[in-house]
Motif scaffolding. Sequence first.
Motif, mmCIF file in Angstrom:
data_model
loop_
_atom_site.group_PDB
_atom_site.id
_atom_site.type_symbol
_atom_site.label_atom_id
_atom_site.label_comp_id
_atom_site.label_asym_id
_atom_site.label_seq_id
_atom_site.Cartn_x
_atom_site.Cartn_y
_atom_site.Cartn_z
ATOM 1 N N VAL A 1 66.943 -43.721 43.859
ATOM 2 C CA VAL A 1 65.632 -43.014 43.513
ATOM 3 C C VAL A 1 64.749 -42.304 44.562
ATOM 4 C CG1 VAL A 1 63.736 -42.972 41.874
ATOM 5 C CG2 VAL A 1 65.691 -44.235 41.283
ATOM 6 N N ILE A 13 58.243 -44.359 38.155
ATOM 7 C CA ILE A 13 59.440 -43.663 37.480
ATOM 8 C C ILE A 13 60.426 -44.778 37.018
ATOM 9 C CG2 ILE A 13 61.534 -42.156 37.636
ATOM 10 C CD1 ILE A 13 59.048 -40.640 37.421
ATOM 11 N N LEU A 14 60.561 -45.836 37.627
ATOM 12 C CA LEU A 14 61.413 -46.971 37.406
ATOM 13 C C LEU A 14 60.997 -47.746 36.141
ATOM 14 C CD1 LEU A 14 62.549 -48.493 40.599
ATOM 15 C CD2 LEU A 14 63.922 -47.034 39.062
ATOM 16 N N VAL A 23 61.663 -45.778 32.725
ATOM 17 C CA VAL A 23 63.141 -45.813 32.321
ATOM 18 C C VAL A 23 63.361 -46.963 31.970
ATOM 19 C CG1 VAL A 23 63.756 -43.431 33.378
ATOM 20 C CG2 VAL A 23 64.313 -45.778 34.440
ATOM 21 N N ARG A 49 70.493 -44.624 33.693
ATOM 22 C CA ARG A 49 68.717 -44.721 33.587
ATOM 23 C C ARG A 49 68.526 -44.563 35.084
ATOM 24 N NH1 ARG A 49 65.809 -47.141 29.417
ATOM 25 N NH2 ARG A 49 66.893 -47.572 27.623
ATOM 26 N N ALA A 78 66.185 -41.643 36.257
ATOM 27 C CA ALA A 78 64.898 -41.741 37.282
ATOM 28 C C ALA A 78 65.050 -40.722 38.422
ATOM 29 C CB ALA A 78 64.962 -43.221 37.487
#
Length: 226
Positions: A102, A123-124, A127, A147, A151
């Motif tokens: 990411v 962000i992690l 999701v 996912r 992300a």
Amino acid sequence: MQVIKFTNVSKTYKNGTVALKDVNLEIKDGEFVFIVGSSGAGKSTLIKMLLHEEVPTSGEVEVNGFKLSKMKRRHIPKFRRSLGVVFQDFRLIPNMNVYDNVAFALRVTDVSPRDIRRRVPYILGLVGLGSKAKCMPEQLSGGEQQRVALARALVNNPRLIIADEPTGNIDPELSYEIVDLLNEINNVGTTVIMVTHEHDLVAQFNRRVLTIEHGHIIADDSEWRQ
């Protein structure tokens, strides 16, 4: 405000294949739009147009304020940073853990290490992968890998998410979860375009549906049921 506008767009490949024929389309800021159609209908070409991987034979494509047919090469990176893209095959970097997969999307755009340390965990968590940051892709299920891909698409805070068959390589029971997550992302203002062949899945969401056949948009429905 329009995020996407196709004006009289046609595309004929060098081998003579006619992929799109005089397509006119507007998608407004904040919409969630499914694109459906049989294999060879023109869905992939339409997505390649949105990503500026292909240009029209005739007509004009405008995305996020960029006129793609006239875009100079030096402006392409800036344009693509305004998009988040999720593919069917995940496209994760196998020798990087979840966090670094990411973060990579930020590092290549020269985001500061401080901002990366702030943005990636957020962000992690969004999701549902906050506890998986140190895992390698091979340790994750297909749904979890998708996912991570989502992300990565979100981490630059794009105006538009393009999801190209994002549920094609995951178990059917996980497909709803991925689309529901895209739905939540859309609910906070991000425009979402999703290409899919899963009609049962589309029918569970009350969203706009574009149907493409033989290079034409043959239906544009605000609510779609089989």
